[in-house]
Design a protein around this motif. Structure first.
Motif, PDB file in Angstrom:
ATOM      1  N   GLN A 158       0.595  -1.303  -0.098  1.00  0.00           N
ATOM      2  CA  GLN A 158       0.071  -0.027  -0.051  1.00  0.00           C
ATOM      3  C   GLN A 158       1.070   1.659   0.065  1.00  0.00           C
ATOM      4  OE1 GLN A 158      -2.631  -1.293  -0.780  1.00  0.00           O
ATOM      5  NE2 GLN A 158      -3.488   0.312   0.098  1.00  0.00           N
ATOM      6  N   ILE A 159       2.323   1.469   0.730  1.00  0.00           N
ATOM      7  CA  ILE A 159       2.844   2.389   0.998  1.00  0.00           C
ATOM      8  C   ILE A 159       3.642   2.488  -0.108  1.00  0.00           C
ATOM      9  CG2 ILE A 159       4.713   3.435   2.021  1.00  0.00           C
ATOM     10  CD1 ILE A 159       3.981   2.341   4.763  1.00  0.00           C
ATOM     11  N   CYS A 160       4.069   1.342  -1.215  1.00  0.00           N
ATOM     12  CA  CYS A 160       4.920   1.395  -2.046  1.00  0.00           C
ATOM     13  C   CYS A 160       3.508   2.139  -3.630  1.00  0.00           C
ATOM     14  CB  CYS A 160       5.093   0.320  -2.924  1.00  0.00           C
ATOM     15  SG  CYS A 160       6.327   0.398  -1.485  1.00  0.00           S
ATOM     16  N   GLU A 161       2.627   1.716  -3.261  1.00  0.00           N
ATOM     17  CA  GLU A 161       1.778   1.895  -4.627  1.00  0.00           C
ATOM     18  C   GLU A 161       0.528   2.984  -4.368  1.00  0.00           C
ATOM     19  OE1 GLU A 161      -0.165  -1.900  -5.437  1.00  0.00           O
ATOM     20  OE2 GLU A 161       1.754  -3.227  -6.176  1.00  0.00           O
ATOM     21  N   LYS A 162      -0.268   3.364  -3.021  1.00  0.00           N
ATOM     22  CA  LYS A 162      -0.986   4.157  -2.790  1.00  0.00           C
ATOM     23  C   LYS A 162      -0.215   5.060  -2.196  1.00  0.00           C
ATOM     24  CE  LYS A 162      -4.439   2.016  -4.817  1.00  0.00           C
ATOM     25  NZ  LYS A 162      -4.497   1.406  -5.428  1.00  0.00           N
ATOM     26  N   TYR A 163       0.605   4.737  -1.191  1.00  0.00           N
ATOM     27  CA  TYR A 163       0.753   6.208  -0.340  1.00  0.00           C
ATOM     28  C   TYR A 163       2.115   7.539  -1.329  1.00  0.00           C
ATOM     29  CZ  TYR A 163      -1.773   5.109   3.150  1.00  0.00           C
ATOM     30  OH  TYR A 163      -2.994   4.926   4.344  1.00  0.00           O
ATOM     31  N   LEU A 164       3.123   6.211  -1.525  1.00  0.00           N
ATOM     32  CA  LEU A 164       4.065   6.838  -2.624  1.00  0.00           C
ATOM     33  C   LEU A 164       4.536   6.292  -3.901  1.00  0.00           C
ATOM     34  CD1 LEU A 164       6.754   6.606   0.930  1.00  0.00           C
ATOM     35  CD2 LEU A 164       5.390   8.659  -0.102  1.00  0.00           C
ATOM     36  N   PRO A 165       3.480   6.491  -4.854  1.00  0.00           N
ATOM     37  CA  PRO A 165       3.749   5.820  -6.058  1.00  0.00           C
ATOM     38  C   PRO A 165       4.829   6.115  -7.211  1.00  0.00           C
ATOM     39  CG  PRO A 165       1.505   7.436  -5.747  1.00  0.00           C
ATOM     40  CD  PRO A 165       2.688   7.416  -4.654  1.00  0.00           C
ATOM     41  N   GLY A 166       5.504   5.173  -7.885  1.00  0.00           N
ATOM     42  CA  GLY A 166       6.232   5.587  -8.592  1.00  0.00           C
ATOM     43  C   GLY A 166       7.799   5.800  -7.555  1.00  0.00           C
ATOM     44  N   TYR A 167       7.921   6.006  -6.464  1.00  0.00           N
ATOM     45  CA  TYR A 167       9.461   6.751  -6.190  1.00  0.00           C
ATOM     46  C   TYR A 167      10.515   5.743  -5.427  1.00  0.00           C
ATOM     47  CZ  TYR A 167       7.439  10.296  -2.784  1.00  0.00           C
ATOM     48  OH  TYR A 167       6.788  11.614  -2.239  1.00  0.00           O
ATOM     49  N   TYR A 168       9.553   3.975  -5.569  1.00  0.00           N
ATOM     50  CA  TYR A 168      10.379   2.665  -5.234  1.00  0.00           C
ATOM     51  C   TYR A 168      10.904   2.373  -7.023  1.00  0.00           C
ATOM     52  CZ  TYR A 168       9.177   3.263  -0.675  1.00  0.00           C
ATOM     53  OH  TYR A 168       8.887   5.077   0.660  1.00  0.00           O
ATOM     54  N   SER A 169      10.773   3.456  -7.820  1.00  0.00           N
ATOM     55  CA  SER A 169      10.641   2.277  -9.112  1.00  0.00           C
ATOM     56  C   SER A 169      12.228   3.297  -9.862  1.00  0.00           C
ATOM     57  CB  SER A 169       9.924   2.632 -10.220  1.00  0.00           C
ATOM     58  OG  SER A 169       8.338   2.800  -9.924  1.00  0.00           O
ATOM     59  N   PRO A 170      12.870   2.721 -10.825  1.00  0.00           N
ATOM     60  CA  PRO A 170      13.951   2.385 -11.360  1.00  0.00           C
ATOM     61  C   PRO A 170      13.945   4.605 -12.411  1.00  0.00           C
ATOM     62  CG  PRO A 170      13.718   0.780 -12.036  1.00  0.00           C
ATOM     63  CD  PRO A 170      12.592   1.206 -11.289  1.00  0.00           C
ATOM     64  N   GLY A 171      14.385   5.229 -11.982  1.00  0.00           N
ATOM     65  CA  GLY A 171      14.641   6.235 -12.771  1.00  0.00           C
ATOM     66  C   GLY A 171      14.204   7.861 -11.524  1.00  0.00           C
ATOM     67  N   LEU A 172      13.525   7.158 -10.930  1.00  0.00           N
ATOM     68  CA  LEU A 172      13.016   7.959  -9.583  1.00  0.00           C
ATOM     69  C   LEU A 172      12.448   9.177  -9.925  1.00  0.00           C
ATOM     70  CD1 LEU A 172      16.238   7.824  -6.946  1.00  0.00           C
ATOM     71  CD2 LEU A 172      14.148   6.607  -6.947  1.00  0.00           C
ATOM     72  N   GLU A 173      11.917   9.068 -10.870  1.00  0.00           N
ATOM     73  CA  GLU A 173      11.238  10.322 -11.626  1.00  0.00           C
ATOM     74  C   GLU A 173       9.529  10.899 -10.743  1.00  0.00           C
ATOM     75  OE1 GLU A 173      11.183   7.254 -12.923  1.00  0.00           O
ATOM     76  OE2 GLU A 173      12.062   8.809 -15.353  1.00  0.00           O
ATOM     77  N   ALA A 174       9.548  10.302  -9.817  1.00  0.00           N
ATOM     78  CA  ALA A 174       8.615  10.926  -8.970  1.00  0.00           C
ATOM     79  C   ALA A 174       9.170  11.147  -8.003  1.00  0.00           C
ATOM     80  CB  ALA A 174       7.995   9.519  -8.714  1.00  0.00           C
ATOM     81  N   ILE A 175      10.645  11.183  -7.310  1.00  0.00           N
ATOM     82  CA  ILE A 175      10.538  11.747  -5.657  1.00  0.00           C
ATOM     83  C   ILE A 175      11.379  13.172  -6.887  1.00  0.00           C
ATOM     84  CG2 ILE A 175      12.939  10.340  -6.267  1.00  0.00           C
ATOM     85  CD1 ILE A 175      11.389  11.058  -2.692  1.00  0.00           C
ATOM     86  N   GLN A 176      11.597  13.080  -7.405  1.00  0.00           N
ATOM     87  CA  GLN A 176      12.445  14.435  -7.806  1.00  0.00           C
ATOM     88  C   GLN A 176      11.241  15.612  -8.420  1.00  0.00           C
ATOM     89  OE1 GLN A 176      14.823  13.492 -11.305  1.00  0.00           O
ATOM     90  NE2 GLN A 176      15.883  12.499 -10.464  1.00  0.00           N
TER      91      GLN A 176
END
Length: 310
Positions: A158-176
């Motif tokens: 849930q945290i990876c998919e709903k709360y912080l989606p894209g944070y842990y994917s290669p590329g880190l675009e979401a965190i940027q």
């Protein structure tokens, strides 16, 4: 207001018992409370979830309970598979780094480390396109301190998919992207801190990556981590933004403070060793509650999770 910001150790036993009774009632009628009285749920999360019920409450708040019920036997199926050696080696190396002084994780190969390995391995099988990211380990470890491995797995999902989606994917675009949003919000919250970071060309990714990806679990004192997570799992990522804004404003928000950090290096040193006063449970919760900055979509995510799903 002050009375509502007690630190956990100062809550009298009789008040704690009353809160436990209220939480037990909420958990027994969860859908009704989330649909009809969500503001009350939020207020009780802000006051701090009773320790004895925190694991169960987190699982309900996150929607992990619903996810588990919708996927009966899935964790056991993933747990029984060998996993991709590429990820297993990396996970194995990270196990001893997670809360090494906590009794659950202190012994190499102990139950805590074994369960952490199982949860992280299961996630790489559940989302093979994502695999494993090091920042998932402290998230999973915090969950495991409060619930069994299967529940911790669905909480992590849930945290990876709903709360912080894209944070842990290669590329880190979401965190940027969220770093840019944090910086834009800082302009309004603390123009002085904003101008200082802008002047020295200090990219948000340099100071907020670990804060956000680990949901402050590697930054704050433990009592503060728990209170932040109580609010985060209720209200979503906007709580992480607010904590970040409070820390930046308190650390860099006055001319006096900026005198000590004339450049990038000094500023980063200050942000890596934030004054403990600003991270103390009572102070931080009070400031986060007072900080009403709204995070623009798509980053703001309320979590109205009922037995019917999202």
């Amino acid at each position: 207001m002050e009375r509502q910001i007690e630190i956990a150790q100062d809550v009298p036993p009789e008040v704690l018992r009353q809160r436990e009774v209220k939480w037990l009632d909420m958990l027994s009628h969860w859908d009704k409370w989330m649909i009809k009285r969500f503001n009350k749920v939020r207020l009780r999360c802000q006051k701090g979830i009773p320790p004895a019920l925190r694991g169960r409450a987190w699982l309900y708040l996150s929607g992990g309970k619903v996810k588990r019920e919708q996927n009966q036997g899935k964790f056991q199926e993933l747990d029984s598979q060998p996993g991709d050696p590429k990820w297993l080696d990396v996970i194995e190396k990270d196990l001893h780094r997670q809360f090494p002084f906590h009794e659950m994780f202190v012994s190499r190969g102990g139950h805590g480390q074994q369960d952490l390995f199982r949860v992280l391995k299961a996630y790489t099988l559940y989302r093979p396109e994502e695999g494993y990211c090091q920042a998932q380990a402290p998230i999973a470890a915090v969950l495991l301190m409060h619930m069994p491995a299967e529940d911790a797995f669905w909480g992590l999902v849930q945290i990876c998919e709903k709360y912080l989606p894209g944070y842990y994917s290669p590329g880190l675009e979401a965190i940027q992207l969220d770093g840019e949003i944090l910086f834009a919000l800082l302009r309004r919250v603390s123009p002085l801190a904003f101008r200082h970071l802008e002047k020295h060309k200090i990219d948000p990714i340099l100071y907020m990556t670990e804060w956000f990806m680990c949901a402050f679990s590697r930054t704050l004192p433990w009592a503060s981590v728990l209170r932040v997570w109580d609010m985060f799992l209720c209200d979503g990522v906007k709580i992480i933004f607010r904590v970040g804004l409070v820390l930046l404003k308190c650390t860099l928000g006055t001319r006096e403070k900026l005198k000590t950090c004339q450049g990038l290096y000094e500023t980063m040193e200050l942000l890596r060793a934030i004054d403990p006063r600003y991270m103390q449970e009572g102070f931080l919760v009070r400031e986060v509650r007072a900080e009403d900055t709204e995070v623009p979509p798509p980053c703001k995510n309320h979590n109205f999770i009922t037995s019917g799903g999202r």
